[in-house]
Design a protein around this motif. Structure first.
Motif, PDB file in Angstrom:
ATOM      1  N   CYS A   1       0.856  -1.188   0.000  1.00 23.31           N
ATOM      2  CA  CYS A   1       0.000   0.000   0.000  1.00 23.31           C
ATOM      3  C   CYS A   1       0.890   1.236   0.000  1.00 23.31           C
ATOM      4  CB  CYS A   1      -0.894   0.012   1.233  1.00 23.31           C
ATOM      5  SG  CYS A   1      -2.047   1.390   1.266  1.00 23.31           S
TER       6      CYS A   1
ATOM      7  N   LYS B   1       2.399   4.667   0.793  1.00 20.48           N
ATOM      8  CA  LYS B   1       2.293   5.363   2.077  1.00 20.48           C
ATOM      9  C   LYS B   1       1.231   6.450   2.091  1.00 20.48           C
ATOM     10  CE  LYS B   1       6.928   4.521   3.776  1.00 20.48           C
ATOM     11  NZ  LYS B   1       8.180   5.115   4.207  1.00 20.48           N
ATOM     12  N   HIS B   2       1.124   7.227   1.000  1.00 20.68           N
ATOM     13  CA  HIS B   2       0.129   8.298   0.995  1.00 20.68           C
ATOM     14  C   HIS B   2      -1.297   7.741   1.063  1.00 20.68           C
ATOM     15  CE1 HIS B   2       0.438   7.341  -3.310  1.00 20.68           C
ATOM     16  NE2 HIS B   2      -0.782   7.836  -3.416  1.00 20.68           N
ATOM     17  N   GLU B   3      -1.536   6.590   0.460  1.00 26.64           N
ATOM     18  CA  GLU B   3      -2.856   5.964   0.535  1.00 26.64           C
ATOM     19  C   GLU B   3      -3.067   5.308   1.894  1.00 26.64           C
ATOM     20  OE1 GLU B   3      -3.665   3.304  -2.719  1.00 26.64           O
ATOM     21  OE2 GLU B   3      -2.942   4.764  -4.192  1.00 26.64           O
ATOM     22  N   ARG B   4      -2.007   4.756   2.445  1.00 24.17           N
ATOM     23  CA  ARG B   4      -2.085   4.069   3.733  1.00 24.17           C
ATOM     24  C   ARG B   4      -2.566   5.009   4.833  1.00 24.17           C
ATOM     25  NH1 ARG B   4       3.354   1.666   6.167  1.00 24.17           N
ATOM     26  NH2 ARG B   4       3.640   3.824   6.779  1.00 24.17           N
ATOM     27  N   THR B   5      -2.026   6.210   4.855  1.00 24.93           N
ATOM     28  CA  THR B   5      -2.427   7.192   5.861  1.00 24.93           C
ATOM     29  C   THR B   5      -3.923   7.475   5.773  1.00 24.93           C
ATOM     30  OG1 THR B   5      -0.227   8.170   5.790  1.00 24.93           O
ATOM     31  CG2 THR B   5      -1.987   9.525   6.704  1.00 24.93           C
ATOM     32  N   GLU B   6      -4.421   7.618   4.548  1.00 23.63           N
ATOM     33  CA  GLU B   6      -5.844   7.880   4.353  1.00 23.63           C
ATOM     34  C   GLU B   6      -6.702   6.685   4.765  1.00 23.63           C
ATOM     35  OE1 GLU B   6      -6.415   9.115   0.291  1.00 23.63           O
ATOM     36  OE2 GLU B   6      -4.901  10.690   0.463  1.00 23.63           O
ATOM     37  N   LEU B   7      -6.265   5.474   4.419  1.00 29.02           N
ATOM     38  CA  LEU B   7      -7.006   4.273   4.796  1.00 29.02           C
ATOM     39  C   LEU B   7      -7.136   4.150   6.305  1.00 29.02           C
ATOM     40  CD1 LEU B   7      -5.565   1.487   2.451  1.00 29.02           C
ATOM     41  CD2 LEU B   7      -7.913   2.325   2.498  1.00 29.02           C
TER      42      LEU B   7
ATOM     43  N   ALA C   1      -6.809   6.484   8.586  1.00 29.41           N
ATOM     44  CA  ALA C   1      -7.634   7.569   9.137  1.00 29.41           C
ATOM     45  C   ALA C   1      -9.122   7.299   8.921  1.00 29.41           C
ATOM     46  CB  ALA C   1      -7.236   8.897   8.519  1.00 29.41           C
ATOM     47  N   ALA C   2      -9.476   6.748   7.757  1.00 34.23           N
ATOM     48  CA  ALA C   2     -10.878   6.512   7.430  1.00 34.23           C
ATOM     49  C   ALA C   2     -11.448   5.289   8.147  1.00 34.23           C
ATOM     50  CB  ALA C   2     -11.036   6.340   5.923  1.00 34.23           C
ATOM     51  N   GLU C   3     -10.636   4.246   8.306  1.00 35.25           N
ATOM     52  CA  GLU C   3     -11.125   2.997   8.896  1.00 35.25           C
ATOM     53  C   GLU C   3     -10.079   2.383   9.827  1.00 35.25           C
ATOM     54  OE1 GLU C   3     -13.814   0.546   6.192  1.00 35.25           O
ATOM     55  OE2 GLU C   3     -12.410   1.456   4.769  1.00 35.25           O
TER      56      GLU C   3
END
Length: 122
Positions: free
Chosen positions: A49, A51-57, A59-61
């Protein structure tokens, strides 16, 4: 309930995927690149994943996605099996990780292998 056997079965249904033990745990690879691991507790799995997407994932769930401290610098995320909605969600996560690891020749050969779309074998 979704379990580690589902992760194994779906991962092995993807083209050129092989299972290989590393660090005393099962890992799944395409063209020699690892894209899934199943830690000892078998309550979660790890996938590639950015890293930039991981942070969002996370935070969201946060109940579903997390990163242990020793993996903070990696481009991987852990997924809690009990938090997944269904096998389609599991498959989508696994397809995304497979596509990140697979060579272009495979992603071009299997353009229909996308998250949320059924493939042969399951």
């Amino acid at each position: 309930m979704i379990d580690a056997d589902d992760v194994r079965r779906i991962s092995l249904s993807f083209p050129e995927t092989v299972e290989k033990e590393a660090w005393s745990i099962p890992t799944f690879r395409v063209a020699g690149k690892m894209y899934v691991t199943i830690p000892d507790d078998q309550a979660s799995f790890a996938v590639r994943c950015p890293k930039h997407e991981r942070t969002e994932l996370i935070a969201a769930e946060p109940e579903k996605f997390w990163v242990p401290p020793h993996e903070a610098s990696s481009a991987w995320v852990r997924v809690r099996l009990a938090a997944l909605e269904d096998l389609d969600e599991l498959r989508g996560i696994l397809v995304d990780s497979w596509r990140q690891a697979a060579p272009d020749r495979l992603t071009e050969l299997y353009p229909d292998l996308r998250p949320g779309e059924a493939t042969g074998g399951w």
